[in-house]
Design an enzyme around this catalytic site. Structure first.
Site, PDB file in Angstrom:
ATOM      1  N   PHE A  78       1.165  -1.150   0.415  1.00 11.24           N
ATOM      2  CA  PHE A  78       0.469  -0.004   0.281  1.00 11.24           C
ATOM      3  C   PHE A  78       0.754   1.391  -0.194  1.00 11.24           C
ATOM      4  CE2 PHE A  78      -2.821  -3.583   2.674  1.00 11.24           C
ATOM      5  CZ  PHE A  78      -3.580  -3.516   1.430  1.00 11.24           C
ATOM      6  N   ARG A 121      -8.494  -1.886 -20.844  1.00 12.62           N
ATOM      7  CA  ARG A 121      -8.835  -3.026 -20.648  1.00 12.62           C
ATOM      8  C   ARG A 121      -8.542  -3.536 -19.139  1.00 12.62           C
ATOM      9  NH1 ARG A 121      -4.733  -6.606 -24.349  1.00 12.62           N
ATOM     10  NH2 ARG A 121      -5.635  -8.195 -24.622  1.00 12.62           N
ATOM     11  N   GLU A 127      -5.082   1.521  -6.860  1.00 18.74           N
ATOM     12  CA  GLU A 127      -5.651   3.302  -6.541  1.00 18.74           C
ATOM     13  C   GLU A 127      -7.508   3.461  -6.261  1.00 18.74           C
ATOM     14  OE1 GLU A 127      -1.451   4.657  -4.719  1.00 18.74           O
ATOM     15  OE2 GLU A 127      -1.833   3.326  -6.785  1.00 18.74           O
TER      16      GLU A 127
END
Ligand code: MOS
Length: 751
Positions: A253, A641, A718
């Protein structure tokens, strides 16, 4: 849209396949950094400062050293002096730190935050090391620390460094004052977000082992090549002598993007005691020494015409940093590109506090900044008596309003529409407190989501073996995100080899150079490299076949050869062909290798590239208790995509859950006198658990983007985190009529 040298898809990309490393993980066969079996291991435990600011007066390790089983105690008195740091100090602030960050490597007696590493005990067992650490006695000359953001706010100063070395710290377009003067409605408000601390399942952990002058680090990092560079510079040794390995990571993270103090200390200790040293941070040690999200105080000023057209937008964010290093929470970057407002100013300022230096934490900047911006838009919608989605559509940016560049693709309109439809936005009645479920107040809120598309140079090797199997190598990482899986899919389609016959190797500096796995850029960077490397290997394979007189494909057109299921065939004539094994066996039984060094091209100059989405929250507030229960979170995203809908959906659910934690729970509390991290454990530092997490529904808008990268994928690490805190705060206002501008939204703020 298949061009001659594009493979016809075998359908691996885009399929919701299970994680290729799933079995390894659930059986425990996947080894994390702290679990690597290394002979003759010694154990390191960090001793931390108990004051926030001052100087170590005396540090007495005598009792600790005498404890049976203790091998050494490293303190500022006896720790090896690092020439790289001495040189940096001598030459002042010129040049970048060899350590990258301002680390605590026992080079001097200064204390800058509570919990700073001040000594390291090395012992035969973890138990002895922990006991010995408790026996190190330290006295200090204590100085008055600065802990409280609120009282320190007047000391804020403008950030002047480029953000991420790229974005200007402040921007201005048009004439803000004129825009405000022209407005029918104005809003001028301040939002705050608290310090937050990284709490991945896996704590930071390093095993350091020297073999002569060669160092191996098994390190819980999302940046093996970055850690290698930092360690080499800090220890003044060539990078080739440092190998960093990180095969599996239990969440990162952003917290595991830097080489923090403990990594260097482990390497130093292992060299000193001439044994491998394992150093695992405790949960409590995650608070302070390894960064986290800083406080922000964000001032947002909006001006709008009656019809909702924005005439002025100002967003100033002040964030906390440490006294030893500047780190900016880039909270206004999203504001610059999200709405088509002609008059706009953004800026970042810093306040220095005696805390550990902050760092990247999922959607750093966007998560905190969009809480403010998207709350402010919601406030404006009530002022204007306008639907929040209609207000956003009114100010829809058809091109990047900051740079003027066209978007590589943008499907935000479709995201609003799809999200609203799946959520059932139409049933929302506009008035606050107008919806109820029994005696519970019901709130519905929404916000926009966005995150930039970033890409860095990345390399990969693809190797096809005579047994028909293939190995893909890239020094990237799987943080638990699904990188192993999507790279396997990309390789399978490019090579025409079944998924089960492909192995992907990641997380090792012996593998081709790759960037940090952060900034949602692993797919665009490493994914592109793997695709291109596999395509290069494919081309070699086809070349071999069409030039081999004994091949059934001899003299066939290059573009007419297909590879699927490990067989090369002629397009339209599946009977004419042969297996990869047959072809390679006849040609010396050597592997075929493809290599790609992929990097972004001119497209970044031409296009502005971002992923977009919408996020909707439904919750219930108990009017007597102030408790908030989130019932549903519905997100719709367009991110180019989608390589694997299953892992993509997981990424977004994780991001949304993280955003929910930001909205309602996460809050690192420091004692304002001592700077001590008060809730430094996951009993007191709250994050959502299963029982808190509502039904999360994730939808994708089909989006074709031929500009972002060779595989058309934008990255999803994110964006799921962005907008969530605002959507929940907006729903809380809709339920209660109480506007909470200070996260987290705890019940005391609703009573
Ligand atoms: Mo992320 S905060 O870019 O790992």
């Amino acid at each position: 849209m298949t061009s001659p040298n594009e493979p016809r898809t075998t359908g691996a990309v885009g399929a919701p396949i299970n994680r290729v490393d799933g079995r390894l993980k659930v059986t425990g066969a996947a080894r994390y950094s702290a679990e690597i079996p290394v002979d003759d291991l010694a154990y390191g435990v960090i001793v931390q400062s108990t004051i926030a600011r001052g100087t170590i007066d005396r540090i007495d390790a005598g009792e600790a050293e005498q404890l049976p089983g203790v091998i050494a105690v490293m303190t500022p008195r006896n720790a090896p002096k690092l020439e790289s740091l001495q040189k940096f100090e001598r030459e002042g602030s010129k040049g970048s730190r060899p350590t990258g960050r301002a680390l605590s490597l026992l080079q001097n007696d200064s204390v800058h935050y509570n919990g700073q590493p001040i000594a390291l005990v090395i012992a035969e067992s973890i138990e002895v090391a922990m006991h010995a650490a408790s026996l190190v006695r330290t006295t200090y000359r204590v100085d008055q620390p600065t802990i409280d953001m609120a009282t320190a706010l007047p000391s804020a100063y403008p950030s002047t460094e480029k953000i991420y070395g790229r974005e200007p710290p402040a921007t201005q377009r048009g004439d803000l004052q004129a825009g405000l003067a022209a407005a029918d409605v104005r809003l001028d408000v301040v939002y705050t977000t608290p310090m937050e601390t990284h709490n991945p399942m896996e704590m930071h952990a390093t095993i350091a082992a020297w073999d002569g002058d060669k160092l191996t680090l098994w390190d819980a990092t999302q940046n093996v090549h970055g850690v290698r560079g930092t360690i080499a510079k800090t220890l003044s040794i060539p990078p080739e002598q440092v190998r960093v390995i990180s095969h599996f990571i239990g969440g990162a993270f952003g917290g595991k993007g830097s080489a923090w103090s403990h990594v260097v200390l482990a390497a130093l200790a292992a060299r000193e005691v001439r044994r491998p040293v394992k150093l695992v941070l405790t949960r409590r040690q995650m608070f302070g020494p390894v960064g986290g999200r800083p406080h922000t105080v964000q001032h947002v000023t909006l001006g709008a015409a009656r019809d909702g057209t924005l005439t002025a937008l100002r967003h100033d964010s002040t964030s906390s940093t440490s006294t030893i290093e500047e780190w900016v929470e880039a909270a206004t970057l999203a504001t610059r590109i999200l709405y088509d407002c002609p008059n706009e100013e953004t800026s970042h300022r810093l306040v220095r506090l005696n805390v550990g230096t902050p760092t990247f934490m999922r959607a750093p900047g966007e998560a905190s900044g969009m809480f403010a911006l998207e709350s402010a838009l919601d406030e404006l919608s009530y002022e204007l008596r306008m639907d929040p989605i209609a207000l956003r559509l009114k100010n829809y940016a058809e091109a990047d309003p900051e740079s003027g560049k066209p978007w590589s693709s943008k499907s935000l309109r479709q995201c609003y529409a799809l999200g609203a439809e799946r959520f059932g936005w139409a049933r929302r009645t506009a008035e606050p407190r107008s919806m109820r479920d029994g005696d519970q107040l019901v709130g519905l809120g929404m916000a926009t989501a966005t995150y930039p598309v970033r890409r860095m140079p990345a390399s990969a090797d693809a190797c096809i073996y005579p047994d028909g199997r293939a190995v893909i190598k890239a020094g990237s990482h799987d943080l638990g995100t699904g990188t192993y899986t999507i790279l396997t899919q990309l390789a399978a389609d490019a090579l025409g080899i079944p998924l089960g016959c492909i192995r992907v190797e990641l997380g090792d500096t012996d593998l081709p150079q790759n960037p940090i796995s952060a900034g949602s850029m692993t797919v665009a960077s490493t994914g592109s490299a793997v695709h291109l490397a596999a395509m290069a290997a494919r081309e070699k394979l086809i070349q071999l076949a069409v030039t081999d007189p004994r091949s059934p494909l001899h003299v066939a057109q290059h573009g007419a050869v297909e590879i699927a299921g490990g067989r090369l065939t002629l397009h339209g004539d599946v009977d004419r062909g042969e297996s990869i094994e047959e072809l390679l066996a006849r040609n010396g039984g050597q592997p075929i290798e493809g290599r790609a060094d992929a990097k972004p091209g001119d497209e970044t100059q031409v296009y502005s590239m971002h992923a977009f989405g919408s996020i909707f929250a439904e919750l219930r507030v108990d009017p007597d208790l102030g408790t908030v229960r989130v019932g549903r979170l519905v997100g719709a995203y367009a991110a180019g995509r989608i390589l694997n809908p299953k892992t993509a959906r997981s990424q977004l659910m994780g991001g949304i859950t993280f955003g929910m934690g930001m909205a309602l729970m996460e809050h690192t509390i420091t004692d304002l006198r001592s700077g001590r991290y008060v809730n430094a454990d996951i009993a007191e530092y709250h994050i959502p658990v299963h029982a808190d997490v509502p039904g999360i529904e994730v939808f994708f808008v089909d989006e074709h983007d031929e500009h972002v990268d060779p595989i058309g994928a934008k990255g999803l690490g994110e964006i799921g985190m962005t907008g969530v805190a605002a959507a929940i705060a907006n729903a809380v206002f809709h339920a209660t009529g109480v506007r909470v501008r200070d996260l987290p939204i705890t019940l005391d703020k609703l009573l």
